[in-house]
Structure formats: structure tokens, C-alpha cells
Design a protein around this motif. Structure first.
Motif, PDB file in Angstrom:
ATOM      1  N   LEU A  96       0.794  -1.223   0.000  1.00 40.80           N
ATOM      2  CA  LEU A  96       0.000   0.000   0.000  1.00 40.80           C
ATOM      3  C   LEU A  96       0.831   1.281   0.000  1.00 40.80           C
ATOM      4  N   GLY A  97       2.134   1.137  -0.211  1.00 43.57           N
ATOM      5  CA  GLY A  97       2.969   2.284  -0.547  1.00 43.57           C
ATOM      6  C   GLY A  97       3.470   3.192   0.555  1.00 43.57           C
ATOM      7  N   THR A  98       3.348   2.826   1.825  1.00 50.26           N
ATOM      8  CA  THR A  98       3.868   3.737   2.842  1.00 50.26           C
ATOM      9  C   THR A  98       5.390   3.707   2.850  1.00 50.26           C
ATOM     10  N   ARG A  99       5.971   4.809   3.278  1.00 48.12           N
ATOM     11  CA  ARG A  99       7.431   4.943   3.307  1.00 48.12           C
ATOM     12  C   ARG A  99       7.925   5.379   4.684  1.00 48.12           C
ATOM     13  N   SER A 100       7.127   6.100   5.428  1.00 48.70           N
ATOM     14  CA  SER A 100       7.528   6.637   6.733  1.00 48.70           C
ATOM     15  C   SER A 100       6.771   5.914   7.839  1.00 48.70           C
ATOM     16  N   ILE A 101       7.440   5.801   8.997  1.00 48.39           N
ATOM     17  CA  ILE A 101       6.807   5.179  10.163  1.00 48.39           C
ATOM     18  C   ILE A 101       7.005   6.094  11.366  1.00 48.39           C
ATOM     19  N   VAL A 102       5.911   6.390  12.042  1.00 39.76           N
ATOM     20  CA  VAL A 102       5.929   7.200  13.255  1.00 39.76           C
ATOM     21  C   VAL A 102       5.442   6.313  14.398  1.00 39.76           C
ATOM     22  N   LEU A 103       6.250   6.237  15.453  1.00 42.55           N
ATOM     23  CA  LEU A 103       5.907   5.445  16.636  1.00 42.55           C
ATOM     24  C   LEU A 103       5.552   6.394  17.773  1.00 42.55           C
ATOM     25  N   ILE A 104       4.408   6.139  18.417  1.00 48.06           N
ATOM     26  CA  ILE A 104       3.976   7.034  19.491  1.00 48.06           C
ATOM     27  C   ILE A 104       3.588   6.227  20.728  1.00 48.06           C
ATOM     28  N   HIS A 105       4.380   6.404  21.789  1.00 49.15           N
ATOM     29  CA  HIS A 105       4.032   5.914  23.117  1.00 49.15           C
ATOM     30  C   HIS A 105       3.505   7.144  23.877  1.00 49.15           C
ATOM     31  N   HIS A 106       3.203   7.008  25.159  1.00 50.16           N
ATOM     32  CA  HIS A 106       2.690   8.162  25.887  1.00 50.16           C
ATOM     33  C   HIS A 106       3.007   8.076  27.372  1.00 50.16           C
ATOM     34  N   THR A 107       2.897   9.216  28.020  1.00 52.14           N
ATOM     35  CA  THR A 107       3.099   9.269  29.466  1.00 52.14           C
ATOM     36  C   THR A 107       1.933   8.563  30.159  1.00 52.14           C
ATOM     37  N   GLY A 108       2.200   8.035  31.330  1.00 52.21           N
ATOM     38  CA  GLY A 108       1.148   7.403  32.125  1.00 52.21           C
ATOM     39  C   GLY A 108       0.544   6.172  31.479  1.00 52.21           C
ATOM     40  N   CYS A 109       1.334   5.410  30.742  1.00 59.11           N
ATOM     41  CA  CYS A 109       0.813   4.215  30.062  1.00 59.11           C
ATOM     42  C   CYS A 109       0.533   3.108  31.073  1.00 59.11           C
ATOM     43  N   GLY A 110      -0.545   2.395  30.853  1.00 58.10           N
ATOM     44  CA  GLY A 110      -0.909   1.283  31.718  1.00 58.10           C
ATOM     45  C   GLY A 110       0.119   0.166  31.729  1.00 58.10           C
ATOM     46  N   LEU A 111       0.902   0.022  30.655  1.00 65.24           N
ATOM     47  CA  LEU A 111       1.925  -1.025  30.621  1.00 65.24           C
ATOM     48  C   LEU A 111       3.072  -0.741  31.584  1.00 65.24           C
ATOM     49  N   GLU A 112       3.163   0.486  32.079  1.00 65.59           N
ATOM     50  CA  GLU A 112       4.180   0.805  33.082  1.00 65.59           C
ATOM     51  C   GLU A 112       3.754   0.312  34.469  1.00 65.59           C
ATOM     52  N   ALA A 113       2.490  -0.012  34.620  1.00 66.81           N
ATOM     53  CA  ALA A 113       1.955  -0.389  35.935  1.00 66.81           C
ATOM     54  C   ALA A 113       1.794  -1.896  36.107  1.00 66.81           C
ATOM     55  N   ILE A 114       2.095  -2.671  35.075  1.00 67.47           N
ATOM     56  CA  ILE A 114       1.985  -4.121  35.193  1.00 67.47           C
ATOM     57  C   ILE A 114       3.325  -4.756  34.837  1.00 67.47           C
ATOM     58  N   THR A 115       3.418  -6.060  35.018  1.00 70.31           N
ATOM     59  CA  THR A 115       4.651  -6.776  34.689  1.00 70.31           C
ATOM     60  C   THR A 115       4.301  -7.984  33.834  1.00 70.31           C
ATOM     61  N   GLU A 116       5.329  -8.666  33.416  1.00 68.71           N
ATOM     62  CA  GLU A 116       5.137  -9.898  32.646  1.00 68.71           C
ATOM     63  C   GLU A 116       4.447 -10.969  33.496  1.00 68.71           C
ATOM     64  N   ASP A 117       4.417 -10.777  34.828  1.00 66.56           N
ATOM     65  CA  ASP A 117       3.703 -11.711  35.710  1.00 66.56           C
ATOM     66  C   ASP A 117       2.217 -11.790  35.371  1.00 66.56           C
ATOM     67  N   PHE A 118       1.722 -10.800  34.645  1.00 68.31           N
ATOM     68  CA  PHE A 118       0.317 -10.802  34.224  1.00 68.31           C
ATOM     69  C   PHE A 118      -0.024 -12.087  33.476  1.00 68.31           C
ATOM     70  N   ARG A 119       0.920 -12.587  32.682  1.00 69.10           N
ATOM     71  CA  ARG A 119       0.695 -13.843  31.950  1.00 69.10           C
ATOM     72  C   ARG A 119       0.497 -15.007  32.920  1.00 69.10           C
ATOM     73  N   SER A 120       1.300 -15.037  33.975  1.00 70.10           N
ATOM     74  CA  SER A 120       1.157 -16.102  34.981  1.00 70.10           C
ATOM     75  C   SER A 120      -0.173 -15.983  35.715  1.00 70.10           C
ATOM     76  N   GLU A 121      -0.568 -14.760  36.009  1.00 73.78           N
ATOM     77  CA  GLU A 121      -1.865 -14.533  36.662  1.00 73.78           C
ATOM     78  C   GLU A 121      -2.997 -15.052  35.777  1.00 73.78           C
ATOM     79  N   LEU A 122      -2.916 -14.772  34.483  1.00 71.91           N
ATOM     80  CA  LEU A 122      -3.935 -15.270  33.557  1.00 71.91           C
ATOM     81  C   LEU A 122      -3.943 -16.792  33.516  1.00 71.91           C
ATOM     82  N   GLU A 123      -2.749 -17.377  33.503  1.00 70.25           N
ATOM     83  CA  GLU A 123      -2.661 -18.834  33.478  1.00 70.25           C
ATOM     84  C   GLU A 123      -3.316 -19.444  34.718  1.00 70.25           C
ATOM     85  N   MET A 124      -3.082 -18.833  35.870  1.00 70.48           N
ATOM     86  CA  MET A 124      -3.696 -19.333  37.106  1.00 70.48           C
ATOM     87  C   MET A 124      -5.223 -19.199  37.045  1.00 70.48           C
ATOM     88  N   GLU A 125      -5.693 -18.129  36.462  1.00 68.94           N
ATOM     89  CA  GLU A 125      -7.127 -17.867  36.411  1.00 68.94           C
ATOM     90  C   GLU A 125      -7.857 -18.720  35.381  1.00 68.94           C
TER      91      GLU A 125
END
Length: 181
Positions: A96-125
Motif C-alpha cells: 500500500l505504498g507507505t514509506r515513513s513510520i511514526v511510533l507514538i508511546h505516551h506518558t502514564g501508560c498502563g503497561l508501566e503499571a503491570i509486569t510480565e507476571d500478568f501472563r502467569s496470573e492469567l494462566e492461574m485464572e
């Protein structure tokens, strides 16, 4: 544009008529009544793909001055560059012809408040461990750098020379560019 933040508040405990999905379908019917086919191609006019977090506070088109048809928008939790994002970017570039890529994260992201342990929690549940990584992070700038590196080193992408990363400040609305180092 009406946002949920601008809708009148319901009294606490009030049950809205119908479901949220019903409300969205009704809004679509009103939209379709006034809709005219813009006659656009699937190729973005500005030949840019934007990868951003799914956070509801980010109104990307308004924040970046974009119009319908200007870009491809790829969103996920954290705006991280995962295998599926590489898949979408590859199609965006190669078909589809795109050439440029812009990546945007943000302040106060929810991923800063969790850890990879979330996967283990899901497995237990639920009794099954997710195959996907959470992609949690503590340093948003470093995570933007990691995402830029993933894009720049992907063998599937044709154009990796115009890849820039930013952190959107949810309090000010400003982008801060991240040096890839």
C-alpha cells in the motif's frame, strides 16, 4: 467531534438504555445517513504509518493534524512493535505504498503499571498461559527506542530510513521526540 468525555454524566448507579455496542450501532446509523463515499484508495495519501498505543486519551488524527485517508494507524497496548505490528507495517509498505513510520508511546501508560507476571496470573485464572508477551516496560523512552530498533532491523520492511519515535504527553498534548541513540 463528540467524545465520551464530553457526554453528560449519568447519575451514579444509573443503567443506560441498551448496551454500549447498541449505542455505537445507533451512532453508525446516524453517520451512514450523511455518509458519502469519499472515493479514496486504501493507500494513505501521506504514505505514512503511525503505530500508537490504544489508550483512549490519544486522539491521533487531531494531535497530528491528520485527515481521513492520510495514514495507516496501527494501535495496540503500549504502541509496542510486536510481530503483528511488523505484519501490518509490512503490508502497509509492500502493498500500500507507505514509506515513513511514526511510533507514538505516551506518558502514564498502563503497561508501566503491570509486569510480565500478568501472563502467569492469567494462566492461574483460566488454566492456559497466553502465547503473547505483555511487553510491559518501566522506561517509556527506552521502550520507544526498542520499538524503533525492531522496525529498523526487520527484514520484511522495505523502508526503515524514516522511522521516528515520540512520547505523547497526556497532560499537555505535546509530542517529545526520542533520540534512537
Amino acid at each position: 467531534m463528540t467524545t465520551s468525555a464530553s457526554l453528560p454524566a449519568r447519575p451514579e448507579g444509573a443503567i443506560p438504555d441498551g448496551t454500549v455496542t447498541d449505542r455505537l450501532v445507533e451512532a453508525n446509523e446516524r453517520y451512514a445517513d450523511a455518509f458519502t463515499d469519499p472515493g479514496m484508495d486504501a493507500r494513505p495519501v501521506l504514505r505514512v504509518a503511525v503505530v500508537a498505543c490504544m489508550d483512549a486519551r490519544l486522539d491521533l488524527h487531531a494531535a497530528l493534524g491528520l485527515e481521513l485517508g492520510d495514514c495507516h494507524t496501527i494501535r495496540n497496548a503500549g504502541g509496542v512493535v510486536t510481530d503483528d505490528v511488523i505484519r501490518s507495517l509490512t503490508i502497509s509498505q509492500r502493498k500500500l505504498g507507505t514509506r515513513s513510520i511514526v511510533l507514538i508511546h505516551h506518558t502514564g501508560c498502563g503497561l508501566e503499571a503491570i509486569t510480565e507476571d500478568f501472563r502467569s496470573e492469567l494462566e492461574m485464572e483460566v488454566g492456559q498461559r497466553p502465547a503473547w508477551a505483555v511487553e510491559a516496560f518501566r522506561d517509556v523512552d527506552q521502550d520507544v527506542r526498542q520499538s524503533m530498533q525492531r522496525v529498523r532491523t526487520s527484514p520484511f520492511l522495505l523502508h526503515s530510513d524514516d522511522v521516528r519515535g515520540f512520547v505523547f504527553d497526556v497532560k499537555t498534548g505535546l509530542l517529545r521526540e526520542i533520540d534512537p541513540e
